[in-house]
Design an enzyme around this catalytic site. Structure first.
Site, short mmCIF file in Angstrom:
data_model
loop_
_atom_site.label_atom_id
_atom_site.label_comp_id
_atom_site.label_asym_id
_atom_site.label_seq_id
_atom_site.Cartn_x
_atom_site.Cartn_y
_atom_site.Cartn_z
N THR A 40 0.80 -1.38 0.05
CA THR A 40 0.13 0.27 0.05
C THR A 40 0.73 1.33 -0.06
OG1 THR A 40 -0.23 -0.44 2.32
CG2 THR A 40 -2.08 -0.84 1.06
N HIS A 45 8.27 -0.01 6.11
CA HIS A 45 8.49 0.66 7.24
C HIS A 45 9.19 -0.43 8.11
CE1 HIS A 45 4.83 -0.91 8.93
NE2 HIS A 45 4.20 -0.44 8.06
N HIS A 48 7.70 -3.65 9.01
CA HIS A 48 8.18 -4.78 7.98
C HIS A 48 9.41 -5.69 8.34
CE1 HIS A 48 5.11 -2.31 5.21
NE2 HIS A 48 4.63 -3.51 5.38
N LYS A 82 -6.97 -5.31 12.34
CA LYS A 82 -7.49 -3.87 12.13
C LYS A 82 -8.58 -3.67 12.41
CE LYS A 82 -3.85 -3.58 8.34
NZ LYS A 82 -3.19 -4.77 8.72
N ARG A 86 -9.18 -0.68 4.31
CA ARG A 86 -8.16 0.04 3.92
C ARG A 86 -8.72 0.48 2.41
NH1 ARG A 86 -3.24 -4.18 3.41
NH2 ARG A 86 -3.58 -3.97 5.84
N GLN A 178 -5.64 -15.41 0.53
CA GLN A 178 -4.24 -15.63 0.91
C GLN A 178 -3.81 -17.16 1.10
OE1 GLN A 178 -2.90 -13.24 4.53
NE2 GLN A 178 -1.44 -14.94 4.97
N ASP A 199 -0.38 -12.44 14.25
CA ASP A 199 -1.74 -12.15 14.08
C ASP A 199 -2.13 -12.67 12.56
OD1 ASP A 199 -0.23 -10.44 12.24
OD2 ASP A 199 -1.58 -8.78 12.46
N LYS A 234 3.54 2.22 20.55
CA LYS A 234 3.40 1.35 19.43
C LYS A 234 4.89 1.13 18.88
CE LYS A 234 0.90 -0.18 15.50
NZ LYS A 234 -0.43 -0.02 14.84
N LYS A 237 6.42 3.50 15.43
CA LYS A 237 5.88 4.83 15.40
C LYS A 237 6.47 5.91 16.26
CE LYS A 237 1.89 3.54 13.12
NZ LYS A 237 1.36 4.08 12.00
N THR A 238 6.24 7.10 15.87
CA THR A 238 6.77 8.45 16.47
C THR A 238 5.80 9.35 16.39
OG1 THR A 238 7.85 9.40 14.52
CG2 THR A 238 9.02 7.95 15.89
#
Length: 432
Positions: A40, A45, A48, A82, A86, A178, A199, A234, A237-238
């Site tokens: 996406t 990031h 991954h 989620k 998305r 999948q 997950d 998390k 993340k920032t």
């Protein structure tokens, strides 16, 4: 030569669930395994990176890693973990993202080797795009019951009373799509293992069921723990959002800083997961860190290894130099070597004022630069006192009242860094 992949991941704390018999299966001969990557964005990031490191260790163990870009599944959206659907992507965007992702993956995986275990990149859009709905429900759907699909945690959570949104049919079918990827790769690439985050267990085991029921074969599943931070915030993340592998989205300096600023507890965990260092070296580093935690040996080595893997040695060295600027260990030459993005990252949040280029070309006297033109100091009198006390620096070099700021002092042809004492910074931005 095949080495024990499962054993390697176990001591690194990278296994959450593994199907019985997986270790023995992998020790028999070269095997193929895949990790699915959501396309996406045109960059991975650091969330991954765990899956990427699993593939890297898999290749290092003598096996063949397959990175699957989920072009088709990216058009649907995975419900796992989620709370809502998305945005869906068009084919051109997916292809662009795929190429960008492959370039990033090639820093970790060897796609060009002549060996049997060279890495492979595939996109499930290539085999799903011509699969009609009727063919899919006839050839795949009939083999998995709704009861089986409803029992998956990812489905249960979305259908629970707490979920206000519910779940679309599109997302409900995700695990079948999948699962079919696994079956397709089993048939076409002799692939027998899928790996992913914890997950994903439900989706992965749907794939092993399809391999058993339709392919008449045996397939395996392995998941890694979802990465968490000791303080409960998390991972990856920032306040500014995701930490990306793309240098344009997250500068190598910010990337380096993220790892450098991890807690002691997290650093001891992350150095096993995100680096390729061996067990003995990591144990020695942890022991060294425990003896002198203030030296932050673990964090420094973690940041070094991950930044070099992602951005290369030169960008790592520049990130270190940029980090030292705030501790007064740099020179004007070091400052001028920074690109604009890194300079702004280093001095994020530092007060700024704008001065015209004409004023710099004419020469800006220090008292004006400190007070009237910028407001860094409250008055001309305060500016003169500070200059007499030798507490003012321009681009980290001490200056006196007779100093004049000119175009020779510009960083990136756009900035001048003022400093009072060790910790009070101010940036002059030049307006054209």
């Amino acid at each position: 030569m095949i080495t024990n992949f499962v054993e390697e991941l176990q001591w690194r704390g990278m296994i959450h669930d593994v199907m019985p018999g997986t270790e023995e299966h992998l020790m028999e001969q070269i095997r193929s395994a895949y990790v699915g990557i959501d396309p996406t964005a045109d960059s991975l990031h650091i969330g991954h990176l765990v899956g990427v490191m699993m593939l890297k260790h898999f290749q290092a163990s003598g096996h063949r890693p397959i990175a699957l870009v989920g072009g088709a599944t990216g058009m649907i959206g995975d419900p796992s973990g989620k709370s809502d659907e998305r945005n869906l992507l068009d084919e051109d965007t997916l292809r662009h993202n795929q190429e960008a992702i492959k370039e990033q993956l090639s820093r970790f995986l060897d796609f060009d080797s002549d060996e049997e275990n060279a890495a492979v990149l595939v996109n499930n859009y290539d085999w799903m795009k011509d699969f009609s709905f009727l063919e899919f429900i006839r050839d795949v759907g009939k083999h998995i019951t709704v009861n089986y699909m409803m029992a998956k945690d990812s489905v249960k959570k979305r259908l629970s009373a707490e979920s206000a949104e519910g779940m679309s049919f599109t997302e409900f079918t995700y695990q079948l799509v999948q699962g079919y990827d696994f079956l397709h790769l089993y048939r076409e690439k002799e692939l027998t293992l899928q790996m992913g985050g914890s997950d994903q267990w439900g989706n992965i085991t749907t794939g092993t069921e399809l391999v058993r029921r339709i392919g008449g074969g045996k397939a395996y599943a392995m998941t890694c723990p979802l990465i968490t931070k000791a303080d409960g915030t998390k991972f990856g993340k920032t306040a500014g959002g995701n930490i990306w592998l793309d240098a344009e989205r997250t500068s190598p300096y910010r990337f380096y800083q993220y790892w450098l600023n991890t807690s002691d507890e997290d650093a001891a965990k992350y150095i096993k997961i995100f680096t390729f260092l061996g067990k003995e070296e990591i144990e020695n580093l942890i022991a060294e860190h425990q003896e002198a935690p203030h030296q932050r040996a673990l964090q420094k080595r973690l940041a070094e290894e991950v930044t070099i893997s992602t951005h290369g040695v030169e960008n790592y060295e520049n990130a270190v130099k940029a980090s030292e600027i705030l501790f007064g260990k740099s020179t004007a030459a070091n400052l001028k070597a920074l690109n604009e993005k890194t300079f702004l990252d280093v001095f994020d949040g530092v007060p700024q004022a704008e001065v015209s280029r004409g004023e710099i070309e004419a020469g800006l006297d220090m008292v004006s630069a400190l007070a009237e033109k910028t407001g860094f100091l409250k008055s001309n009198g305060e500016a003169r006192r500070a200059l007499k006390q030798n507490s003012i620096s321009v681009n980290q070099e001490k200056v006196a009242e007779d100093f004049t700021i000119t175009t020779d002092d510009l960083i990136n042809d756009r900035f001048v860094l003022l400093q009072r004492g060790k910790k009070n910074y101010f940036v002059i931005r030049i307006l054209d």
